[in-house]
Design a protein around this motif. Structure first.
Motif, PDB file in Angstrom:
ATOM      1  N   ALA A  85       0.816  -1.219   0.000  1.00  0.00           N
ATOM      2  CA  ALA A  85       0.000   0.000   0.000  1.00  0.00           C
ATOM      3  C   ALA A  85       0.845   1.263   0.000  1.00  0.00           C
ATOM      4  O   ALA A  85       0.298   2.359   0.003  1.00  0.00           O
ATOM      5  N   ASP A  86       2.159   1.133  -0.013  1.00  0.00           N
ATOM      6  CA  ASP A  86       3.013   2.318   0.053  1.00  0.00           C
ATOM      7  C   ASP A  86       2.897   3.148  -1.222  1.00  0.00           C
ATOM      8  O   ASP A  86       2.983   2.604  -2.328  1.00  0.00           O
ATOM      9  N   PRO A  87       2.751   4.487  -1.114  1.00  0.00           N
ATOM     10  CA  PRO A  87       2.774   5.340  -2.310  1.00  0.00           C
ATOM     11  C   PRO A  87       4.209   5.594  -2.758  1.00  0.00           C
ATOM     12  O   PRO A  87       5.161   5.284  -2.055  1.00  0.00           O
ATOM     13  N   SER A  88       4.362   6.184  -3.931  1.00  0.00           N
ATOM     14  CA  SER A  88       5.683   6.574  -4.414  1.00  0.00           C
ATOM     15  C   SER A  88       6.289   7.629  -3.496  1.00  0.00           C
ATOM     16  O   SER A  88       5.582   8.467  -2.930  1.00  0.00           O
ATOM     17  N   VAL A  89       7.624   7.615  -3.359  1.00  0.00           N
ATOM     18  CA  VAL A  89       8.292   8.649  -2.558  1.00  0.00           C
ATOM     19  C   VAL A  89       8.145  10.021  -3.212  1.00  0.00           C
ATOM     20  O   VAL A  89       8.325  11.046  -2.558  1.00  0.00           O
ATOM     21  N   ALA A  90       7.801  10.055  -4.494  1.00  0.00           N
ATOM     22  CA  ALA A  90       7.620  11.325  -5.198  1.00  0.00           C
ATOM     23  C   ALA A  90       6.141  11.686  -5.335  1.00  0.00           C
ATOM     24  O   ALA A  90       5.793  12.560  -6.129  1.00  0.00           O
ATOM     25  N   SER A  91       5.281  11.051  -4.564  1.00  0.00           N
ATOM     26  CA  SER A  91       3.852  11.299  -4.714  1.00  0.00           C
ATOM     27  C   SER A  91       3.440  12.635  -4.105  1.00  0.00           C
ATOM     28  O   SER A  91       4.023  13.113  -3.125  1.00  0.00           O
ATOM     29  N   ASN A  92       2.424  13.209  -4.680  1.00  0.00           N
ATOM     30  CA  ASN A  92       1.778  14.412  -4.155  1.00  0.00           C
ATOM     31  C   ASN A  92       1.335  14.186  -2.710  1.00  0.00           C
ATOM     32  O   ASN A  92       1.519  15.045  -1.837  1.00  0.00           O
ATOM     33  N   THR A  93       0.794  13.014  -2.441  1.00  0.00           N
ATOM     34  CA  THR A  93       0.284  12.694  -1.103  1.00  0.00           C
ATOM     35  C   THR A  93       1.374  12.773  -0.043  1.00  0.00           C
ATOM     36  O   THR A  93       1.211  13.409   0.996  1.00  0.00           O
ATOM     37  N   LEU A  94       2.512  12.133  -0.297  1.00  0.00           N
ATOM     38  CA  LEU A  94       3.585  12.081   0.695  1.00  0.00           C
ATOM     39  C   LEU A  94       4.246  13.441   0.882  1.00  0.00           C
ATOM     40  O   LEU A  94       4.534  13.860   2.004  1.00  0.00           O
ATOM     41  N   ASN A  95       4.474  14.152  -0.203  1.00  0.00           N
ATOM     42  CA  ASN A  95       5.214  15.409  -0.134  1.00  0.00           C
ATOM     43  C   ASN A  95       4.371  16.601   0.280  1.00  0.00           C
ATOM     44  O   ASN A  95       4.886  17.552   0.870  1.00  0.00           O
ATOM     45  N   LEU A  96       3.081  16.592  -0.008  1.00  0.00           N
ATOM     46  CA  LEU A  96       2.228  17.737   0.305  1.00  0.00           C
ATOM     47  C   LEU A  96       1.189  17.440   1.382  1.00  0.00           C
ATOM     48  O   LEU A  96       0.458  18.335   1.800  1.00  0.00           O
ATOM     49  N   GLY A  97       1.084  16.198   1.808  1.00  0.00           N
ATOM     50  CA  GLY A  97       0.129  15.858   2.869  1.00  0.00           C
ATOM     51  C   GLY A  97      -1.315  15.943   2.429  1.00  0.00           C
ATOM     52  O   GLY A  97      -2.172  16.379   3.199  1.00  0.00           O
ATOM     53  N   THR A  98      -1.601  15.503   1.183  1.00  0.00           N
ATOM     54  CA  THR A  98      -2.946  15.674   0.630  1.00  0.00           C
ATOM     55  C   THR A  98      -3.842  14.454   0.809  1.00  0.00           C
ATOM     56  O   THR A  98      -4.941  14.417   0.256  1.00  0.00           O
ATOM     57  N   ALA A  99      -3.391  13.448   1.537  1.00  0.00           N
ATOM     58  CA  ALA A  99      -4.247  12.291   1.797  1.00  0.00           C
ATOM     59  C   ALA A  99      -5.394  12.684   2.726  1.00  0.00           C
ATOM     60  O   ALA A  99      -5.351  13.704   3.424  1.00  0.00           O
ATOM     61  N   VAL A 100      -6.430  11.849   2.753  1.00  0.00           N
ATOM     62  CA  VAL A 100      -7.566  12.022   3.661  1.00  0.00           C
ATOM     63  C   VAL A 100      -7.747  10.723   4.437  1.00  0.00           C
ATOM     64  O   VAL A 100      -7.626   9.630   3.859  1.00  0.00           O
ATOM     65  N   PHE A 101      -8.014  10.826   5.728  1.00  0.00           N
ATOM     66  CA  PHE A 101      -8.159   9.612   6.531  1.00  0.00           C
ATOM     67  C   PHE A 101      -9.323   9.760   7.499  1.00  0.00           C
ATOM     68  O   PHE A 101      -9.974  10.795   7.591  1.00  0.00           O
ATOM     69  N   ASP A 102      -9.583   8.691   8.226  1.00  0.00           N
ATOM     70  CA  ASP A 102     -10.499   8.746   9.359  1.00  0.00           C
ATOM     71  C   ASP A 102      -9.985   7.780  10.407  1.00  0.00           C
ATOM     72  O   ASP A 102      -9.027   7.036  10.159  1.00  0.00           O
ATOM     73  N   GLY A 103     -10.574   7.809  11.589  1.00  0.00           N
ATOM     74  CA  GLY A 103     -10.173   6.919  12.670  1.00  0.00           C
ATOM     75  C   GLY A 103     -11.385   6.249  13.273  1.00  0.00           C
ATOM     76  O   GLY A 103     -12.341   6.925  13.650  1.00  0.00           O
ATOM     77  N   ARG A 160      -1.026   7.782  -5.619  1.00  0.00           N
ATOM     78  CA  ARG A 160       0.174   6.943  -5.719  1.00  0.00           C
ATOM     79  C   ARG A 160       1.160   7.442  -6.769  1.00  0.00           C
ATOM     80  O   ARG A 160       2.340   7.114  -6.712  1.00  0.00           O
ATOM     81  N   SER A 161       0.688   8.212  -7.747  1.00  0.00           N
ATOM     82  CA  SER A 161       1.536   8.556  -8.891  1.00  0.00           C
ATOM     83  C   SER A 161       2.718   9.422  -8.467  1.00  0.00           C
ATOM     84  O   SER A 161       2.636  10.203  -7.521  1.00  0.00           O
ATOM     85  N   ALA A 162       3.836   9.275  -9.209  1.00  0.00           N
ATOM     86  CA  ALA A 162       5.082   9.974  -8.867  1.00  0.00           C
ATOM     87  C   ALA A 162       5.073  11.389  -9.419  1.00  0.00           C
ATOM     88  O   ALA A 162       5.876  11.761 -10.277  1.00  0.00           O
ATOM     89  N   GLU A 163       4.141  12.198  -8.905  1.00  0.00           N
ATOM     90  CA  GLU A 163       4.059  13.611  -9.285  1.00  0.00           C
ATOM     91  C   GLU A 163       3.979  14.432  -8.008  1.00  0.00           C
ATOM     92  O   GLU A 163       3.025  14.339  -7.255  1.00  0.00           O
ATOM     93  N   VAL A 164       5.010  15.237  -7.780  1.00  0.00           N
ATOM     94  CA  VAL A 164       5.182  15.879  -6.495  1.00  0.00           C
ATOM     95  C   VAL A 164       4.469  17.225  -6.392  1.00  0.00           C
ATOM     96  O   VAL A 164       4.175  17.691  -5.287  1.00  0.00           O
ATOM     97  N   PHE A 165       4.152  17.869  -7.518  1.00  0.00           N
ATOM     98  CA  PHE A 165       3.643  19.231  -7.467  1.00  0.00           C
ATOM     99  C   PHE A 165       2.131  19.266  -7.220  1.00  0.00           C
ATOM    100  O   PHE A 165       1.471  18.239  -7.140  1.00  0.00           O
ATOM    101  N   PHE A 166       1.599  20.479  -7.125  1.00  0.00           N
ATOM    102  CA  PHE A 166       0.204  20.642  -6.727  1.00  0.00           C
ATOM    103  C   PHE A 166      -0.763  19.979  -7.696  1.00  0.00           C
ATOM    104  O   PHE A 166      -1.668  19.265  -7.304  1.00  0.00           O
ATOM    105  N   HIS A 167      -0.582  20.240  -8.991  1.00  0.00           N
ATOM    106  CA  HIS A 167      -1.515  19.701  -9.974  1.00  0.00           C
ATOM    107  C   HIS A 167      -0.983  18.376 -10.501  1.00  0.00           C
ATOM    108  O   HIS A 167       0.100  18.313 -11.075  1.00  0.00           O
TER     109      HIS A 167
END
Length: 217
Positions: free
Chosen positions: A19-37, A102-109
């Protein structure tokens, strides 16, 4: 505590590492994931998932607002949670649904947007009566007009992390955070309530402003 060895990922039960995303993903670098608990309590011979439907609906709503529209329905996710619980030892767990890119795109768009949804679990204690010590945190609670607090965007929780780490370094269990005008908002890791004259007082739930409201016990 270490997360579960298996996760529900896009309708499959797989090892957590898949389930790991790419190290260059938008999610990892910008914190754009959404979660719940969600808490899943083991009660002798069965699981009790606390308000699972309500949590999943909030998760799906936050995902949609962050451009992470889900192909999974509420029913799909609740079924996935049941399948994941079948892989876990019989004890209380904290469940975390997570939507991310998951995609290896680090920027906003992101143009080649590969999305995933997963649910993993972490063992949790229950029925803990020990008190917690709190410091009045110097870290201000992020305002909803900066990052909408009701969507549970992963990047917003760097704010809570800073408050928690400051509290622990000062010898406390957690930090009591104030909003931008000095009103009590929450602790670094949970909601906060006060009992006064038979009434329960807590900050508002809508994330708009944080004056105390009362609910009779």
């Amino acid at each position: 505590m270490i997360a579960s060895s298996y996760v529900w990922l896009n309708d499959e039960i797989v090892p957590r590492q898949q389930a790991d995303p790419s190290v260059a993903s938008n999610t990892l670098n910008l914190g754009t994931a959404v979660f719940d608990g969600i808490m899943a309590y083991w009660n002798r011979d069965h699981w009790l998932v606390h308000r699972g439907g309500e949590h999943v609906r909030r998760f799906l709503d936050g995902s949609r607002k962050m451009g992470l529209d889900q192909s999974w329905t509420e029913s799909d996710l609740l079924t996935g949670i049941d399948r994941l619980l079948d892989t876990l030892p019989p004890r209380t767990h904290y469940l975390r649904p997570l939507a991310y890119r998951r995609s290896a795109e680090v920027f906003f768009h992101v143009t080649d947007e590969q999305r995933s949804t997963c649910v993993f679990a972490v063992p949790a204690r229950r029925d803990v009566d020990a008190p917690l010590s709190c410091e009045l945190s110097p870290v201000q609670r992020v305002h909803h007009r900066a990052i909408p607090v009701g969507w549970k965007i992963s990047g917003a929780y760097a704010n809570s992390y800073l408050a928690e780490e400051h509290a622990r370094s000062a010898g406390f269990d957690t930090g009591l955070m104030l909003d931008r005008v000095g009103r009590i908002a929450e602790t670094s890791s949970s909601n906060v309530f006060f009992v006064q004259d038979g009434e329960l007082i807590t900050p508002r739930l809508d994330g708009d402003v944080f004056p105390g409201i009362t609910r009779r016990l």
